[in-house]
Design an enzyme around this catalytic site. Structure first.
Site, mmCIF file in Angstrom:
data_model
loop_
_atom_site.group_PDB
_atom_site.id
_atom_site.type_symbol
_atom_site.label_atom_id
_atom_site.label_comp_id
_atom_site.label_asym_id
_atom_site.label_seq_id
_atom_site.Cartn_x
_atom_site.Cartn_y
_atom_site.Cartn_z
ATOM 1 N N GLU A 1 12.215 -23.319 -13.883
ATOM 2 C CA GLU A 1 11.970 -22.090 -13.547
ATOM 3 C C GLU A 1 13.171 -21.256 -13.954
ATOM 4 O O GLU A 1 13.062 -20.076 -14.786
ATOM 5 C CB GLU A 1 11.640 -21.917 -12.187
ATOM 6 N N TRP B 1 -3.757 -1.900 -1.099
ATOM 7 C CA TRP B 1 -3.547 -3.320 -1.810
ATOM 8 C C TRP B 1 -4.317 -4.110 -0.543
ATOM 9 O O TRP B 1 -3.430 -4.539 0.395
ATOM 10 C CB TRP B 1 -2.462 -3.382 -2.127
ATOM 11 N N HIS C 1 19.768 -39.183 -21.540
ATOM 12 C CA HIS C 1 18.942 -39.770 -22.678
ATOM 13 C C HIS C 1 18.745 -38.724 -23.930
ATOM 14 O O HIS C 1 17.570 -38.830 -24.618
ATOM 15 C CB HIS C 1 17.562 -39.964 -21.993
ATOM 16 N N CYS D 1 0.852 -1.306 0.041
ATOM 17 C CA CYS D 1 0.048 0.311 0.105
ATOM 18 C C CYS D 1 0.847 1.428 0.091
ATOM 19 O O CYS D 1 2.016 1.149 0.267
ATOM 20 C CB CYS D 1 -0.822 0.006 1.187
ATOM 21 N N ARG E 1 2.160 1.185 -8.540
ATOM 22 C CA ARG E 1 2.366 -0.017 -7.540
ATOM 23 C C ARG E 1 1.136 -1.016 -7.574
ATOM 24 O O ARG E 1 1.293 -2.002 -7.131
ATOM 25 C CB ARG E 1 2.841 0.119 -6.341
ATOM 26 N N GLU F 1 12.480 -15.797 -20.981
ATOM 27 C CA GLU F 1 11.673 -14.755 -20.936
ATOM 28 C C GLU F 1 11.973 -13.266 -20.814
ATOM 29 O O GLU F 1 11.638 -12.375 -21.672
ATOM 30 C CB GLU F 1 10.740 -14.495 -19.664
ATOM 31 N N LYS G 1 13.076 -18.175 -16.945
ATOM 32 C CA LYS G 1 13.224 -16.742 -16.489
ATOM 33 C C LYS G 1 14.355 -16.396 -17.454
ATOM 34 O O LYS G 1 13.986 -15.214 -18.100
ATOM 35 C CB LYS G 1 13.975 -16.745 -14.961
ATOM 36 N N LYS H 1 1.522 -9.438 -18.091
ATOM 37 C CA LYS H 1 1.566 -9.795 -16.460
ATOM 38 C C LYS H 1 0.572 -10.834 -16.407
ATOM 39 O O LYS H 1 0.730 -11.567 -15.658
ATOM 40 C CB LYS H 1 1.383 -8.474 -15.877
ATOM 41 N N ASN I 1 0.408 0.277 6.450
ATOM 42 C CA ASN I 1 0.946 -0.528 5.433
ATOM 43 C C ASN I 1 1.635 -1.813 6.132
ATOM 44 O O ASN I 1 2.407 -1.409 6.961
ATOM 45 C CB ASN I 1 2.209 -0.077 4.383
ATOM 46 N N GLY I 2 1.135 -3.108 5.827
ATOM 47 C CA GLY I 2 1.935 -4.109 6.452
ATOM 48 C C GLY I 2 0.471 -5.057 6.955
ATOM 49 O O GLY I 2 -0.537 -4.961 6.592
HETATM 50 C C1 AGP Z 1 6.058 -15.541 -15.160
HETATM 51 O O1 AGP Z 1 7.673 -15.116 -15.048
HETATM 52 C C2 AGP Z 1 5.323 -15.577 -16.318
HETATM 53 N N1 AGP Z 1 5.282 -14.311 -16.682
HETATM 54 C C3 AGP Z 1 4.052 -16.443 -16.560
HETATM 55 O O2 AGP Z 1 4.755 -17.863 -16.832
HETATM 56 C C4 AGP Z 1 3.064 -16.615 -15.289
HETATM 57 O O3 AGP Z 1 3.753 -17.424 -14.388
HETATM 58 C C5 AGP Z 1 1.841 -17.308 -15.889
HETATM 59 O O4 AGP Z 1 1.162 -16.595 -17.041
HETATM 60 C C6 AGP Z 1 0.828 -17.506 -14.939
HETATM 61 O O5 AGP Z 1 0.497 -16.551 -14.178
HETATM 62 P P1 AGP Z 1 -0.521 -16.342 -13.039
HETATM 63 O O6 AGP Z 1 0.683 -16.884 -11.826
HETATM 64 O O7 AGP Z 1 -0.878 -15.071 -12.869
HETATM 65 O O8 AGP Z 1 -1.705 -17.263 -13.219
#
Ligand code: AGP
Length: 609
Positions: free
Chosen positions: A482, A74, A505, A2, A27, A489, A486, A604, A98-99
């Site tokens: 993961e 938030w 394999h 927040c 934010r 992406e 990262k 996002k 906040n918190g």
């Molecule tokens: C993560 O770095 C990505 N941008 C993407 O894979 C994301 O995790 C995925 O679209 C799922 O999103 P969500 O957790 O909001 O459901």
């Protein structure tokens, strides 16, 4: 999380508060409000929605005064609504916060037993009641500062609060424990804010408030004291950051800021949920009939899917409940077998992912119980589910998920302990050990994040590679996936995550002197096997970047570069090993100069199937 702004001076407070809050808008928030000292009392104007909605409301209910506090919320405790928006006012006491208050349930009940009437679902309102009670107790004899100090002694948790008292138009009081708080120093006027961004247009002279400090702010000056009343002298610093730098707290990108915020985000997600006294966890509002659950199905996409893969190890290991993990985008297209005895755990940072929503609908129609894990209160996925577990990572702005991921892992550890204790599959001594390790994890995360400079050097060394391979076994395999995601992406370099034992394999054909291979090799039951895989890479001249455990003296012999994580139990290692991979991806992308916070083609929250 927040946003907070406070002002005292000779100018109208309302526009200063609203402008300050606007500078924190990036934010994310769900409601906003102000309390302004106006002709003998403070007037609260607040509502759900954006600042534009608050401005409309202020046209109907204008406030005029030279002392005021403002807030953008938030939601964490209590859905986004007019009543839950801050400031909260109890008689003459207005509070913004906040918190998270960890002992909010116990304090709320105690206050209700003493006759307090609550008008919101928030933990924040507890502050207003506690401070009001202290002011009433001492009447004339105690100052607002002393009342705040006495109230804070009863509260456990993280907070930055700002408090006004109707009976004093000449000061306000702020306090901090863990959440950021800064005082802006002007001429005959002073400010307070949760971030310097909010007040940088007004003044560049800032005093940063430390943990456990209370600050009393008047037009003429600022007095800082600790929670025991001892005065503290601190000079203002002149800030030279631009507004954009300030938004990112001086970091080059939101992603880097969010990587560094993870110890705090994890501590906030744990807050109030670890019950060390009873060797258990407390999951507010979640009451799953475990006798009826025969299987868990986890559904998620992207990074959240990787959290789910780690979750399988946690749930099967601690609760001994068979667990399947499915990509939400695949699940509904294969007429899945779902039974009434299934618990579906849907994981989504945004709470809005269309694929995950569609998969939940499918499972719900077939009679399963749905539990959502999300970072956004009252978002679509928790609303569609029977139970909701909220991570408290705060808004994540970088498209690449970092703090949302590690807080999902924390949520899954807590869920596994909860189910394990309920089913008795997890013994009390083991639960005790896990909880003690959990409480220690934020500091260990901070130790890993502190190695950012080393990861930057490694990123420069390997950043020109055409591809990367990430290897891990057991619960480190999802972290390998993961790490590769990262890197892909944000740097646009092709990367593959692979189960280390599977390398022979197929992918072993890729290995040559030009392929950096990141190997997750923390201590534990898989250690020897992974070291053998690492040797296989080395034998083919692959470059080995090992993520190992502090004290592993041998690993350096087999690796070109080593990053160490602190010791912890194997169940929690993924929370630590993922951090160097985030930093590596970030620094490789930064080295290449890509658009880190908004990588090409990505959004996002993915609201299309
Ligand atoms: C993560 O770095 C990505 N941008 C993407 O894979 C994301 O995790 C995925 O679209 C799922 O999103 P969500 O957790 O909001 O459901």
């Amino acid at each position: 999380m927040c946003g907070i702004v406070g002002y005292i001076g000779d100018r109208e407070a309302t526009p200063i508060l609203v402008n300050g809050l606007r500078l924190l808008e990036y934010r994310g928030y769900d409601s906003a409000g102000v309390s302004v000292w106006d002709k003998g009392e403070s007037r609260v104007v607040r509502c759900r929605g954006k600042l534009s909605a608050l401005e409309e409301l202020l046209k109907e209910q204008p406030t005029s005064g030279k002392l005021g506090i403002g807030h953008t919320r938030w939601a964490t405790h209590g859905r986004p609504s007019d009543e839950n928006a801050h400031p909260h006012k109890v008689d003459g006491i207005s509070v913004v916060h906040n918190g998270i208050i960890e002992n909010h349930l116990a304090l709320r009940q105690k206050l209700i037993d003493e006759g307090a009437k609550f008008t919101s679902e928030t933990d924040t309102e507890i502050f207003a009641h506690l401070i009001h009670r202290e002011v009433e107790k001492h009447k004339q004899s105690a100052s607002l500062t002393e009342a705040v100090r006495a109230a804070l002694k009863l509260v456990h948790g993280t907070y930055a609060i700002v408090v006004m008292n109707d009976s004093d138009p000449n000061s306000f009081v702020a306090a901090k424990n863990a959440s950021p708080l800064v005082v802006g120093v002007g001429e005959g006027e002073n400010y307070v804010a949760s971030d310097i961004t909010a007040i940088l247009n007004e003044t560049r002279r800032m005093i940063f408030i430390d943990e456990g400090e209370i600050v009393t702010i008047t037009r003429e000056g600022v007095t800082i004291s600790d929670f025991d009343g001892k005065e503290i002298n601190r000079e203002a610093k002149t800030i030279t950051w631009s507004a954009t730098q300030a938004e990112k707290a001086g970091y080059r990108h939101f992603m880097l800021k969010e990587i560094h915020e993870q110890p705090r985000a994890v501590a906030d997600t744990l807050a109030g949920r670890v019950d060390l006294e009873h060797d258990n966890v407390v999951l507010d509002g979640i009451d799953i009939d475990t006798k009826n659950i025969q299987r868990v199905i986890m559904l998620a996409c992207g990074t959240s899917y990787h959290a789910a893969l780690v979750g399988k190890f946690l749930l099967e290991g601690m609760a001994r409940i068979p667990t399947e993990v499915d990509l939400a985008s695949e699940f509904r297209y294969r007429d899945p077998i779902v039974r009434k005895t299934d618990l579906v755990v849907a994981i989504s940072q945004s709470g809005e992912t269309a694929d995950t929503m569609a998969a939940i609908r499918e499972a719900k129609d077939k009679g399963a119980t749905i539990l959502a894990i999300s970072n956004v209160l009252d978002s679509s996925i928790p609303r569609l589910s029977h139970h909701a577990f909220y991570t408290h990572a705060g808004p994540e702005i970088g498209v690449a998920s970092t703090k949302a991921f590690t807080t999902q892992l924390i949520a899954l550890v807590l869920l596994a302990i909860y189910l394990g204790r309920r089913t008795d599959a997890l013994s009390v001594p083991r639960a005790r050990e896990l909880l003690a390790e959990l409480v220690a994890i934020p500091n260990k995360m901070a130790d890993v994040v502190a190695q950012a400079a080393q990861l930057q050097v490694m990123a420069r060394r390997y950043g020109t590679a055409k591809g990367f391979l990430f290897l891990g076994r057991g619960n480190q395999f999802p972290i390998a996936l993961e790490g590769a995601l990262k890197l892909k992406e944000i740097s646009y370099i092709h990367a593959e995550g692979y189960a280390a034992g599977e390398m022979k394999h197929g992918p072993i054909a890729l290995i040559d002197a030009n392929l950096p291979v990141v190997v997750l090799v923390p201590e534990g039951p898989n250690y020897e096997k992974v070291v053998s895989n690492l040797a296989e890479v080395r034998a083919r001249e692959g470059k080995v970047l090992a993520i190992a455990t502090l004290g592993d003296a041998d690993i350096g012999k087999d690796a070109d570069d080593v990053v160490m994580i602190p010791k912890t139990v194997p169940e929690l290692q993924p929370i630590l090993t993922t951090l160097p991979l985030q930093l590596l991806a970030y620094h490789v992308a930064d080295f290449k100069g890509t658009d880190i916070d908004q990588p090409r083609n990505l959004a996002k929250s993915v609201t299309v199937e």
